[in-house]
Each structure stands twice: as structure tokens, then as C-alpha cells.
Design an enzyme around this catalytic site. Structure first.
Site, PDB file in Angstrom:
ATOM      1  CE1 TYR A  25      81.591  10.232 -74.891  1.00 29.26           C
ATOM      2  CE2 TYR A  25      81.688  11.256 -77.056  1.00 29.26           C
ATOM      3  CZ  TYR A  25      82.044  11.236 -75.721  1.00 29.26           C
ATOM      4  OH  TYR A  25      82.864  12.202 -75.218  1.00 29.26           O
ATOM      5  CE1 TYR A  84      79.572  14.134 -75.636  1.00 29.85           C
ATOM      6  CE2 TYR A  84      77.896  14.865 -74.076  1.00 29.85           C
ATOM      7  CZ  TYR A  84      78.939  15.158 -74.926  1.00 29.85           C
ATOM      8  OH  TYR A  84      79.372  16.460 -75.070  1.00 29.85           O
ATOM      9  CD  GLU A 126      75.570  17.137 -71.267  1.00 30.10           C
ATOM     10  OE1 GLU A 126      75.909  17.090 -72.474  1.00 30.10           O
ATOM     11  OE2 GLU A 126      76.394  17.029 -70.341  1.00 30.10           O
ATOM     12  CB  CYS A 134      77.402  14.186 -68.902  1.00 29.17           C
ATOM     13  SG  CYS A 134      78.887  14.306 -69.922  1.00 29.17           S
ATOM     14  CG  ASP A 163      84.056  17.619 -73.595  1.00 32.49           C
ATOM     15  OD1 ASP A 163      83.082  17.779 -72.826  1.00 32.49           O
ATOM     16  OD2 ASP A 163      84.435  16.499 -73.967  1.00 32.49           O
TER      17      ASP A 163
END
Length: 228
Positions: free
Chosen positions: A163, A139, A205, A135, A44
Site C-alpha cells: 500500500y 490504505y 472501513e 478503500c 477481505d
């Protein structure tokens, strides 16, 4: 129906698989091995480095200066997030300088970031925003759905909390609204091209969870390890 509602509907299956993927559920329940999470964090960090650069490209594509400033800020925030992730998790996950020096992106991480560059360099601002939106959105949804989860260790609670936070939710809404604005005057053919960038990114993802859960490596290197 808003354009982004169409995108969400088109990726419904991928979205549901992400919610229920064993990697995500492992974080929510607290039973994901820390070594697996460490692998994910390293991948990440690599992803975020390029994600920030894509935001910078988006900023340069914007014709409105206020929008350029907004996207430039998001590029900066992404870079800062990368440093925060490293600083907060390095000690807990035992991430050493050697880990960073010897890091090599997995095939999925490499392919995903390559898609982001392709979308941004071969298209316009709408293509770029469509590629980076999954993204944000995924999230944000995972954080919101699981905001009351209290997994151990604390690192997993903090991941969810980040998040689920108002600032991340607001930032996601901002990007969703931006994409809807960008496609307002496009014809159906142009919208389909933008939609394609979003769908591909959303699939990546999902693959990112799978990559992390299985500690994905390059096939030739796996064969070398197995032959020893």
C-alpha cells in the site's frame, strides 16, 4: 478547497481512529495474532470480489470510453489482487480449501459490500467512485505513514509495502482526481449526496478493522457456540 479535501475533513475523526486502531497498529508493530490476520484476509477476499464488480459497474456508467477502459482495468487489477492475496497468504496463514468453501461473510463485510452496490445501482458514476474511494485512500495513507515500519512476520511488512508502493499511491491519486472532476458541474445538493456515499463507506472501513480485530460473527451463531 477541492471536493475531496472537504470529504477528508468530514471524515477526520474516522481517519484518525483507523490509523490508531489496534488491528492496524498490530500489523505495524508485528504483534497482531496471525489467526486474526487470517480472519481479515478471508473477509477481505470476499470484499475484493465485490469491490472488483463495483469497478465494473462504474466502468459501465462512464460516458467517456477512456474512462470506461480505465475503470475496467481497475476491475481487472482488483480481481488479480484477490488471487495474489490468496496465493501469497494461503500457505503462511494455513488457509485451506475447506476455509474457502465454508466461508461466511461477517455482518460488517456483508453490510459494507451491500452499501457499495446500493451506491452504484441507485446513483451515478460520481456516487460509485465516492463509495469505492475510501478503500483506496485510507490504505494508501496507512501504507505511506508506516512505510518505514519493519514488523515481523514478513507478511505484515509486505502488506504495508504494497500500500506504500508508488503504483498504489498513483492509483489512489488517480481516483481522487477523478472524483473531483466528476463533481465539477454539480450543485451543492448533488454534491451532498455524493459526499454521503463517501462518509458511509469510510465508516465501514473503520468498522472493518473492528470486525477483524474482534473476529466478528453473527449473533445467533455466537449464541450457539456459547451454549455448547
Amino acid at each position: 478547497m477541492k471536493f475531496t479535501d472537504e470529504l477528508r475533513a468530514a471524515t477526520k475523526e474516522s481517519w484518525e481512529q483507523s490509523f490508531h486502531h489496534p488491528f492496524v497498529q498490530g500489523i505495524v508493530k508485528g504483534d497482531l495474532p496471525l489467526e486474526t490476520f487470517k480472519y481479515y484476509i478471508l473477509q477481505d477476499i470476499y470484499y475484493l470480489k465485490h469491490y472488483g464488480k463495483i469497478h465494473a459497474i462504474a466502468a459501465s456508467q462512464a460516458e467517456d470510453f477512456k474512462l470506461t477502459a480505465l475503470l475496467a482495468d481497475k476491475a481487472r487489477f482488483t480481481a488479480e489482487a484477490e488471487l495474489t492475496v490468496h496465493n501469497e497468504h494461503a500457505e503462511i496463514l494455513n488457509i485451506t480449501q475447506a476455509d474457502l468453501d465454508n466461508f461466511k461473510p461477517a455482518p460488517t463485510a456483508y453490510a459494507y459490500t451491500s452499501h457499495l452496490y446500493r451506491a452504484s445501482l441507485s446513483g451515478n458514476l460520481a456516487h460509485t467512485v465516492a463509495a469505492i474511494l475510501p478503500c483506496y485512500w485510507l490504505y494508501a495513507d496507512i501504507g505511506k505513514v508506516n512505510e518505514n515500519a519493519t514488523p515481523e512476520p514478513e507478511i505484515y511488512r509486505n502488506w504495508i509495502k504494497m500500500y506504500a508502493s508508488d503504483w498504489f499511491q498513483d492509483s489512489t491519486t488517480e481516483m481522487i482526481n477523478l472524483l473531483n472532476t466528476l463533481v465539477e458541474d454539480m450543485n451543492d445538493k448533488e454534491k451532498e449526496k455524493v459526499k454521503e456515499q463517501f462518509i458511509i463507506a469510510k465508516e465501514y472501513e473503520l468498522h472493518f478493522w473492528e470486525m477483524s480485530y474482534n473476529l466478528e460473527g453473527w449473533l445467533s451463531e455466537s449464541k450457539k457456540v456459547n451454549s455448547r
